[in-house]
Design a protein around this motif. Structure first.
Motif, short mmCIF file in Angstrom:
data_model
loop_
_atom_site.label_atom_id
_atom_site.label_comp_id
_atom_site.label_asym_id
_atom_site.label_seq_id
_atom_site.Cartn_x
_atom_site.Cartn_y
_atom_site.Cartn_z
N GLY A 175 -20.20 10.17 -8.67
CA GLY A 175 -19.72 9.32 -7.56
C GLY A 175 -18.73 8.34 -7.66
O GLY A 175 -18.05 7.81 -6.61
N PHE A 176 -18.57 7.78 -8.98
CA PHE A 176 -17.71 6.72 -9.25
C PHE A 176 -16.35 7.23 -9.04
O PHE A 176 -15.57 6.35 -8.55
N ALA A 177 -16.12 8.53 -9.06
CA ALA A 177 -14.65 8.89 -8.90
C ALA A 177 -14.30 8.83 -7.49
O ALA A 177 -13.23 8.31 -6.99
N LEU A 178 -15.17 9.00 -6.61
CA LEU A 178 -14.99 8.75 -5.17
C LEU A 178 -14.92 7.34 -4.59
O LEU A 178 -14.18 6.98 -3.96
N VAL A 179 -15.84 6.09 -5.42
CA VAL A 179 -15.56 4.90 -5.11
C VAL A 179 -14.28 4.39 -5.85
O VAL A 179 -13.46 3.54 -5.08
N PHE A 180 -13.85 4.91 -6.88
CA PHE A 180 -12.28 4.61 -7.08
C PHE A 180 -11.38 4.98 -6.37
O PHE A 180 -10.34 4.19 -5.87
N ALA A 181 -11.62 6.21 -5.52
CA ALA A 181 -10.66 6.43 -4.60
C ALA A 181 -10.69 5.56 -3.34
O ALA A 181 -9.65 5.39 -2.76
N THR A 182 -12.07 5.06 -3.01
CA THR A 182 -11.78 4.21 -1.85
C THR A 182 -11.08 2.72 -2.28
O THR A 182 -10.67 2.18 -1.46
N GLY A 183 -11.06 2.26 -3.51
CA GLY A 183 -10.41 1.37 -4.15
C GLY A 183 -9.29 1.44 -3.87
O GLY A 183 -8.29 0.47 -3.64
N ILE A 184 -8.37 2.43 -4.16
CA ILE A 184 -7.08 2.82 -3.96
C ILE A 184 -6.60 2.65 -2.48
O ILE A 184 -5.82 1.90 -1.99
N LEU A 185 -7.65 3.14 -1.58
CA LEU A 185 -7.44 3.25 -0.12
C LEU A 185 -7.42 1.71 0.31
O LEU A 185 -6.59 1.24 1.21
N TYR A 186 -8.47 0.89 -0.14
CA TYR A 186 -8.56 -0.16 0.24
C TYR A 186 -7.33 -1.27 -0.14
O TYR A 186 -6.80 -1.90 0.56
N GLY A 187 -6.85 -1.06 -1.38
CA GLY A 187 -5.82 -1.88 -2.10
C GLY A 187 -4.31 -1.50 -0.81
O GLY A 187 -3.54 -2.56 -0.73
N LEU A 188 -4.19 -0.18 -0.61
CA LEU A 188 -3.07 0.05 0.25
C LEU A 188 -3.38 -0.74 1.59
O LEU A 188 -2.39 -1.15 2.06
N TYR A 189 -4.34 -0.75 2.08
CA TYR A 189 -4.91 -1.41 3.44
C TYR A 189 -4.51 -2.80 3.30
O TYR A 189 -3.72 -3.42 4.18
N TYR A 190 -4.99 -3.46 2.31
CA TYR A 190 -5.10 -4.94 2.00
C TYR A 190 -3.83 -5.36 1.68
O TYR A 190 -3.19 -6.32 2.40
N ARG A 191 -2.56 -4.93 0.69
CA ARG A 191 -1.49 -5.23 0.47
C ARG A 191 -0.60 -4.80 1.87
O ARG A 191 0.25 -5.33 1.97
N GLY A 192 -0.74 -3.67 2.33
CA GLY A 192 -0.13 -3.12 3.57
C GLY A 192 -0.07 -3.87 4.67
O GLY A 192 1.02 -4.51 5.25
N THR A 193 -1.20 -4.66 4.89
CA THR A 193 -1.51 -5.53 6.00
C THR A 193 -0.93 -6.98 5.69
O THR A 193 -0.31 -7.53 6.68
N PHE A 194 -1.41 -7.56 4.63
CA PHE A 194 -1.38 -8.88 4.62
C PHE A 194 -0.19 -9.38 3.75
O PHE A 194 0.40 -10.54 3.96
N THR A 195 0.76 -8.66 3.22
CA THR A 195 1.94 -9.00 2.46
C THR A 195 2.78 -9.53 3.55
O THR A 195 3.54 -10.48 3.26
N PHE A 196 3.12 -8.90 4.59
CA PHE A 196 4.06 -9.28 5.54
C PHE A 196 3.48 -9.87 6.89
O PHE A 196 4.41 -9.89 7.98
#
Length: 418
Positions: A218-239
């Protein structure tokens, strides 16, 4: 919490608050740098994205070092390194020197999360509460850093503001270095001692074997959610400060001969609400099945992203409500992610697992900054929020998959092999 838990939590809170003070003051400076260095959102987004990417790229070696040499010295080194890099940023005469300073900041900042979270995971007995306080402290830095910068920018230049930011990080380094605690007091008895140490990679072959063990379930799926959260977080807050500044609702206000930007205070306010979200997320992680929390949290993040632009068009009150919910939900999910990482890895590999996870969140996820700059250069903020909503929706689907498989988790907390 006992005395050791309190000392560990206080130490991690200092590091987390300082990390996020710098991390999210950068978007406040982005608005100024676009004009000061005569550049485009796409180019500056790439520079900032590269800086944030280094936070993730350095996370894996930081996690390995945390397993081998302990967390405290890494966190103190992180604080001193961030101070040095912002000293360079404050005197940068060109965009190239600014870029070097930002890249150095990313390299230094990469030490924090794997080391700090491995410390909480192994050292604190009341882990969920420690994650909650840790998260709330991070959002104190998230909110007060940008708010302080926004206020100071009305009175002094951005270089002076950047130099003044050296004061809190140097103070945190001094105080943190004086705290004493047992870094492994919270590890479960079944994970302690020689068994835990054997799981720490001592060679390339052991590193590959430990990595394979992490990614077989299951850690592989948790890792995938980390990528998606990072894209959401950086994509939203940088600009986001720049997006808010472009709304007719937030025209600059002249007061006592000074120009104030209301958008920057709204941005700081939604980040402050995120502090409550971090605390609530930690409590949820202790009380709700972690897979259910992932599913619900990411579904809510997707919905609120889709609501942002319509709320902005509807007027000030709807925008403030949705912006507050965005800040709350974006940070509620952070301690839930952290508990998910802990749930799917053994104690002896926590540094390695957090290293991989923050490589996903801050490394791969840093592409969110570059993509946001590209989208805003070529399209509109509507397209940006649709993109981040899609990232959260996929993460929610992964949470649902983990929930269906949760009954197969092995007794030691590691997901069973597929």
């Amino acid at each position: 919490m006992d005395r050791n838990d309190r000392a560990i939590t206080a130490f991690a809170m200092l590091g987390h608050a300082t990390f996020h003070t710098y991390e999210l003051v950068i978007p406040i400076f982005v608005v100024v740098w676009l004009e000061a260095f005569s550049t485009t959102p796409a180019f500056l987004g790439a520079v900032v994205g590269a800086s944030y990417a280094l936070v993730g790229i350095g996370a894996l070696p930081s996690g390995l070092l945390a397993d081998r040499v302990g967390s405290k010295r890494l966190v103190v080194a992180c604080l001193l390194g961030m101070a040095g890099s912002f000293a360079l940023i404050s005197v940068a005469p060109t965009l190239a020197v600014l870029a070097v300073g930002l890249l150095l900041w990313g390299a230094a900042a990469s030490l924090y999360h794997p080391a700090g979270l491995a410390l909480l995971s192994r050292g604190a007995k009341e882990r969920g509460a420690a994650f909650a306080y840790h998260g709330a402290a991070g959002n104190v830095g998230v909110a007060t850093g940008p708010l302080l910068a926004a206020i100071l920018l009305a009175f002094v230049g951005w270089r002076t503001v950047a130099a003044l930011l050296l004061v809190p990080v140097l103070a945190a380094a001094v105080v943190g270095a004086r705290l004493e605690f047992d870094e492994t007091a919270g590890a479960d008895a079944r994970d302690a001692g020689d068994e835990a140490r054997r799981e720490q990679p001592e060679s390339l072959a052991a590193f590959v074997a430990s990595s394979r063990l992490l990614f077989t379930g299951g850690f592989a799926l948790v890792f995938a959610t980390g990528i998606l959260y990072g894209l959401y977080y950086r994509g939203t807050f940088t600009f986001l400060p720049d997006i808010l500044a472009g709304l007719p609702l937030f025209e600059p206000v002249a007061l006592a001969g000074r120009s104030f930007e209301p958008s920057q205070y709204v941005y700081s306010g939604l980040l402050l609400v995120g502090g409550l979200g971090q605390y609530v997320g930690g409590l949820v992680a202790d009380r709700v099945q972690i897979e259910t929390a992932l599913l619900g949290g990411y579904a809510a993040l997707s919905a609120i992203a889709l609501a942002f632009v319509p709320a902005a068009n509807a007027g000030l009150a709807p925008l403030l409500v949705v912006a507050g919910l965005l800040g709350f939900l974006a940070f509620t999910i952070a301690p839930i992610n952290q508990e998910a990482i802990s749930a799917y890895t053994p104690a002896g590999a926590r540094g390695l697992s957090f290293g991989y996870s923050y490589t996903a969140i801050f490394g791969v996820g840093a592409l969110g900054s570059s993509l946001a700059g590209l989208i805003l250069t070529r399209s509109t903020s509507t397209a940006l929020f649709v993109f981040v909503a899609a990232c959260a929706a996929v993460a929610a689907l992964i949470g649902g998959t983990l929930r269906r498989r949760s009954g197969r988790r092995s007794p030691d907390g590691v997901a069973a092999d597929d």
